[in-house]
Design an enzyme around this catalytic site. Structure first.
Site, short mmCIF file in Angstrom:
data_model
loop_
_atom_site.label_atom_id
_atom_site.label_comp_id
_atom_site.label_asym_id
_atom_site.label_seq_id
_atom_site.Cartn_x
_atom_site.Cartn_y
_atom_site.Cartn_z
N ASP A 192 30.67 -25.74 58.59
CA ASP A 192 30.18 -27.03 58.05
C ASP A 192 28.67 -27.09 58.01
O ASP A 192 28.03 -26.30 58.42
CB ASP A 192 30.49 -28.17 59.01
CG ASP A 192 32.04 -28.75 59.06
OD1 ASP A 192 32.83 -27.85 58.56
OD2 ASP A 192 32.39 -29.59 59.77
N ASP A 193 28.32 -27.72 56.79
CA ASP A 193 26.84 -28.30 57.02
C ASP A 193 26.18 -27.33 56.15
O ASP A 193 24.91 -27.68 55.79
CB ASP A 193 26.23 -28.31 58.22
CG ASP A 193 26.89 -29.46 59.26
OD1 ASP A 193 27.59 -30.04 58.94
OD2 ASP A 193 26.42 -29.35 60.27
N HIS A 195 31.41 -32.42 52.39
CA HIS A 195 31.19 -33.08 53.91
C HIS A 195 30.01 -33.95 53.69
O HIS A 195 29.10 -34.26 54.63
CB HIS A 195 30.53 -31.63 54.40
CG HIS A 195 30.56 -31.80 56.20
ND1 HIS A 195 31.54 -32.31 56.64
CD2 HIS A 195 29.40 -31.47 56.95
CE1 HIS A 195 30.93 -32.43 57.92
NE2 HIS A 195 29.72 -31.98 58.20
N HIS A 226 25.36 -35.98 55.09
CA HIS A 226 25.91 -36.18 56.58
C HIS A 226 25.99 -37.38 56.95
O HIS A 226 25.45 -37.70 58.16
CB HIS A 226 25.07 -34.97 57.25
CG HIS A 226 26.08 -34.48 58.43
ND1 HIS A 226 26.00 -34.75 59.66
CD2 HIS A 226 26.59 -33.32 58.40
CE1 HIS A 226 26.80 -34.07 60.30
NE2 HIS A 226 27.37 -33.26 59.33
N TYR A 238 30.77 -35.67 61.75
CA TYR A 238 31.15 -35.95 63.32
C TYR A 238 32.76 -36.45 63.43
O TYR A 238 33.06 -36.77 64.53
CB TYR A 238 30.49 -37.22 63.35
CG TYR A 238 28.99 -37.16 63.22
CD1 TYR A 238 28.05 -36.30 63.88
CD2 TYR A 238 28.65 -38.16 62.06
CE1 TYR A 238 26.91 -36.43 63.39
CE2 TYR A 238 27.29 -38.10 61.53
CZ TYR A 238 26.42 -37.22 62.32
OH TYR A 238 24.96 -37.16 61.82
N HIS A 266 29.93 -23.94 62.21
CA HIS A 266 28.57 -24.34 61.25
C HIS A 266 27.89 -23.18 60.93
O HIS A 266 27.50 -22.34 61.76
CB HIS A 266 27.86 -25.24 62.17
CG HIS A 266 28.66 -26.58 62.49
ND1 HIS A 266 29.09 -26.44 63.66
CD2 HIS A 266 28.75 -27.80 61.85
CE1 HIS A 266 29.82 -27.86 63.75
NE2 HIS A 266 29.42 -28.48 62.85
NI NI Z 1 28.49 -31.75 60.10
#
Ligand code: NI
Length: 341
Positions: free
Chosen positions: A97-98, A148, A152, A189, A243
């Site tokens: 992620d991210d 995603h 965020h 989250y 991540h």
């Molecule tokens: Ni995230």
């Protein structure tokens, strides 16, 4: 009777009449007051007028309700919110992620390429806008790109307009870089609810992907801990959360990939994992057998036995073409020779 006495009598009579009249008046007044205060005789006539107006009120409220279900609410379809998949084999999906990250994501991609492993990258739109070529590379190398949100956001606390903006902006960036629309999204989250799951799928065709193995790599516990958590948590159909914006995670990927492969796992994308689960579930559905029954007459006893053995072996030998030749040779029994024919 003297005149004086007659007048006296008349006077007393007047007084008596006056007294009786007064008593009677007082008595009647008292009775009237009591009648007014005590019984509630006049009230029953009033509610008769009031009551018919009150039941009339709920009637206009009812026709509003049937309009609501007709509008938006559609329950989430099964398999639209996924945290793991039931698959008939040792397959797992590792997810990042991210990102994309300028240097760490390419580092992760190098490791995945080296070991022929596939992964899913849930990109933040803000980073996707900066590194479209990294997304393009990931997609070209067989990895999946998921949404995603752009910045965020916690979707469960955002307005619908904000959510739509975040999702559609990021979708557009992914499509521009990779040439295809994403099929999966991960709520930041893990914050999502049934209404949002439905909306993501019905409006954007996005399945909401959670996880069932959390490495907690964002706490930077060290690469070896991240590796250990991923390996300990892995089981068939698992979705592992990481991540690709942390150096410790990027450094852990090789240990995770080789460790999983050493344990017999194949690393696939989330959509591949879901598809495997769908195919397996469909195959497990009871199939109508009545077609087979009339084809095998009761007179031939040997035929059904041969047929019964063949389908048992079929799923094992399924993917590999040369296996049917090898299996009878390996077991080498006379019975199998008969079955093979
Ligand atoms: Ni995230």
């Amino acid at each position: 009777m003297s005149q004086g006495r007659f007048f006296d009598m008349m006077k007393k009579l007047k007084q008596l009449i006056s007294l009786v009249a007064t008593v009677a008046l007082v008595a009647s007044c008292t009775q009237q007051q009591q009648e007014v205060e005590d019984p509630l005789k006049p009230i029953p006539t009033e509610p008769v007028i009031v009551k018919p107006t009150t039941p009339a009120k709920p009637k206009p409220a009812k026709p509003v309700k049937p309009e609501k279900p007709a509008k938006p609410f559609v329950p989430a379809a099964p398999g639209v919110r996924v945290s793991s998949v039931s698959v008939p084999g040792k397959y797992v999906a590792i997810t990042f992620d991210d990102g994309p990250h300028a240097t760490l994501t390419p580092q992760v991609l190098d490791v995945l390429k080296k070991y022929g492993a596939k992964a899913t990258f849930f990109v933040a739109g803000s980073n996707a806008a900066r590194y479209p070529s990294i997304m393009a590379r990931a997609a070209a190398e067989g990895h999946e790109i998921g949404n995603h949100t752009y910045s965020h956001i916690q979707m469960t606390a955002a307005t619908q307009e904000k959510i739509d903006s975040e999702i559609s902006r990021t979708n557009a960036l992914i499509e521009a870089a990779t040439g295809s629309k994403p099929k999966v999204m991960r709520p930041p989250y893990g914050a999502i609810n049934s209404k949002l799951v439905s909306r993501m799928f019905n409006t954007y065709g996005l399945k909401s992907i959670l996880w069932n193995v959390d490495t907690n790599d964002w706490r930077r516990p060290g690469s070896s801990v991240v590796v250990q958590r991923a390996l300990d948590g892995a089981k068939p159909g698992a979705i592992i959360l990481m991540h690709d914006i942390h150096a410790g995670t990027a450094a852990a990927v090789e240990g995770i990939v080789t460790g999983l492969q050493a344990r017999g796992y194949t690393l696939v994308t989330v959509s591949e994992l879901i598809e495997m689960g769908r195919v397996a579930a469909k195959a497990a559905e009871p199939k109508p057998a009545p077609v087979v029954a009339p084809a095998a007459p009761a007179t031939e006893v040997t035929a059904p036995v041969t047929e019964a053995v063949a389908p048992e072996e079929a799923p094992i030998a399924d993917p590999l073409a040369p296996l049917p030749v090898e299996v009878p040779a390996a077991q080498g029994s006379a019975t199998l020779g008969g079955v093979a024919i």
